[in-house]
Enzyme design. Structure first.
Site, PDB file in Angstrom:
ATOM      1  N   LYS A   1       1.474  40.827   1.207  1.00  0.00           N
ATOM      2  CA  LYS A   1       1.766  39.471   0.730  1.00  0.00           C
ATOM      3  C   LYS A   1       2.061  39.454  -0.776  1.00  0.00           C
ATOM      4  CE  LYS A   1      -0.915  37.189   4.398  1.00  0.00           C
ATOM      5  NZ  LYS A   1      -1.935  36.145   4.697  1.00  0.00           N
TER       6      LYS A   1
ATOM      7  N   TYR B   1       4.994  30.749   9.875  1.00  0.00           N
ATOM      8  CA  TYR B   1       3.632  30.248  10.064  1.00  0.00           C
ATOM      9  C   TYR B   1       3.589  28.922  10.824  1.00  0.00           C
ATOM     10  CZ  TYR B   1       1.600  33.930   7.143  1.00  0.00           C
ATOM     11  OH  TYR B   1       1.174  35.137   6.641  1.00  0.00           O
TER      12      TYR B   1
ATOM     13  N   ASN C   1      -4.665  36.730   0.480  1.00  0.00           N
ATOM     14  CA  ASN C   1      -5.491  37.793   1.055  1.00  0.00           C
ATOM     15  C   ASN C   1      -4.735  39.082   1.368  1.00  0.00           C
ATOM     16  OD1 ASN C   1      -4.121  36.797   3.212  1.00  0.00           O
ATOM     17  ND2 ASN C   1      -5.908  36.211   4.412  1.00  0.00           N
TER      18      ASN C   1
ATOM     19  N   HIS D   1      -0.925  40.564   5.977  1.00  0.00           N
ATOM     20  CA  HIS D   1      -0.876  39.898   7.281  1.00  0.00           C
ATOM     21  C   HIS D   1      -1.035  40.957   8.371  1.00  0.00           C
ATOM     22  CE1 HIS D   1       0.551  37.371  10.601  1.00  0.00           C
ATOM     23  NE2 HIS D   1       1.268  38.418  10.974  1.00  0.00           N
TER      24      HIS D   1
ATOM     25  N   GLU E   1       7.056  38.469  15.646  1.00  0.00           N
ATOM     26  CA  GLU E   1       7.058  38.626  14.183  1.00  0.00           C
ATOM     27  C   GLU E   1       7.938  39.795  13.753  1.00  0.00           C
ATOM     28  OE1 GLU E   1       2.595  36.652  13.771  1.00  0.00           O
ATOM     29  OE2 GLU E   1       2.857  38.784  13.349  1.00  0.00           O
TER      30      GLU E   1
HETATM   31  N1  UDP Z   1      -5.308  30.721   5.292  1.00  0.00           N
HETATM   32  C1  UDP Z   1      -5.679  29.884   4.235  1.00  0.00           C
HETATM   33  N2  UDP Z   1      -6.819  29.130   4.368  1.00  0.00           N
HETATM   34  C2  UDP Z   1      -7.608  29.192   5.469  1.00  0.00           C
HETATM   35  C3  UDP Z   1      -7.240  30.031   6.524  1.00  0.00           C
HETATM   36  C4  UDP Z   1      -6.081  30.775   6.406  1.00  0.00           C
HETATM   37  O1  UDP Z   1      -4.977  29.798   3.237  1.00  0.00           O
HETATM   38  O2  UDP Z   1      -8.644  28.485   5.525  1.00  0.00           O
HETATM   39  C5  UDP Z   1      -4.087  31.529   5.177  1.00  0.00           C
HETATM   40  C6  UDP Z   1      -4.386  33.009   4.899  1.00  0.00           C
HETATM   41  O3  UDP Z   1      -3.364  33.524   4.032  1.00  0.00           O
HETATM   42  C7  UDP Z   1      -4.313  33.603   6.279  1.00  0.00           C
HETATM   43  C8  UDP Z   1      -3.169  32.794   6.900  1.00  0.00           C
HETATM   44  O4  UDP Z   1      -3.364  31.476   6.394  1.00  0.00           O
HETATM   45  O5  UDP Z   1      -4.072  34.999   6.237  1.00  0.00           O
HETATM   46  C9  UDP Z   1      -3.118  32.764   8.411  1.00  0.00           C
HETATM   47  O6  UDP Z   1      -4.386  32.341   8.892  1.00  0.00           O
HETATM   48  P1  UDP Z   1      -5.075  33.085  10.107  1.00  0.00           P
HETATM   49  O7  UDP Z   1      -6.228  32.255  10.539  1.00  0.00           O
HETATM   50  O8  UDP Z   1      -4.047  33.434  11.129  1.00  0.00           O
HETATM   51  O9  UDP Z   1      -5.680  34.403   9.415  1.00  0.00           O
HETATM   52  P2  UDP Z   1      -5.264  35.953   9.581  1.00  0.00           P
HETATM   53  O10 UDP Z   1      -4.766  36.155  10.975  1.00  0.00           O
HETATM   54  O11 UDP Z   1      -4.207  36.224   8.538  1.00  0.00           O
HETATM   55  O12 UDP Z   1      -6.528  36.726   9.295  1.00  0.00           O
HETATM   56 MG    MG Z   2      -3.342  35.141  12.053  1.00  0.00          MG
END
Ligand code: UDP
Ligand code: MG
Length: 139
Positions: free
Chosen positions: A11, A51, A114, A117, A128
């Site tokens: 990212k 997203y 974070n 992805h 994806e």
């Molecule tokens: N995200 C965020 N706030 C939250 C949860 C998720 O900004 O409370 C963002 C974060 O960058 C995350 C992405 O949205 O990686 C997608 O969320 P997901 O729950 O799918 O998490 P992941 O699969 O990436 O662990």
């Molecule tokens: Mg996810």
């Protein structure tokens, strides 16, 4: 049936901090083969599309802004049980909860920014990967 591919992005936060090489090194040292690799960027529109499943979530607009804020690295990766193995390598969404030695523990700044992805299912890995790569870009 479990397939052996997943999709990842490094990212904008991790790219800007200079962690592309270190993260790719962790990925390949963990036994993932790189099937496809691209240094690119998401427009706000493309990030919104990628997203789309999170459209109703309160963090959606922030996520779209962040993911379109700078270049990213996109990749398709191969390993047995790739989805689960890669989720293990990246760690929990929130780096505060991520296990020691995971990519997010090392490089993520916050639950939003974070570092990486990782696809959550075989079906989404396929969708994806197709979002970024043509058949001619896979090896
Ligand atoms: N995200 C965020 N706030 C939250 C949860 C998720 O900004 O409370 C963002 C974060 O960058 C995350 C992405 O949205 O990686 C997608 O969320 P997901 O729950 O799918 O998490 P992941 O699969 O990436 O662990
Ligand atoms: Mg996810």
């Amino acid at each position: 049936m479990k397939t052996n591919r997943t999709f990842t992005m490094i990212k904008p936060d991790a790219v800007a901090a200079g962690h592309i090489g270190a993260i790719l090194d962790m990925i390949t040292k963990s036994g993932f083969k790189i099937v496809a690799l691209k240094y690119t960027a998401l427009s706000a529109e493309k990030a919104g599309q990628f997203y789309e499943v999170h459209k109703e979530r309160p963090f959606y607009q922030g996520l779209v802004d962040f993911m379109s804020s700078g270049p990213i690295v996109a990749a398709i990766l191969e390993k047995d049980d790739a989805i689960a193995e890669f989720r293990k390598l990246i760690g929990a969404t929130n780096p505060a909860d991520a296990a020691e030695g995971t990519i997010r523990k090392k490089y993520a700044k916050s639950i939003g920014e974070n570092a990486v992805h990782g696809s959550d299912s075989d079906e989404n890995a396929e969708i994806e990967g197709n979002f970024f790569f043509s058949a001619f870009e896979r090896f």
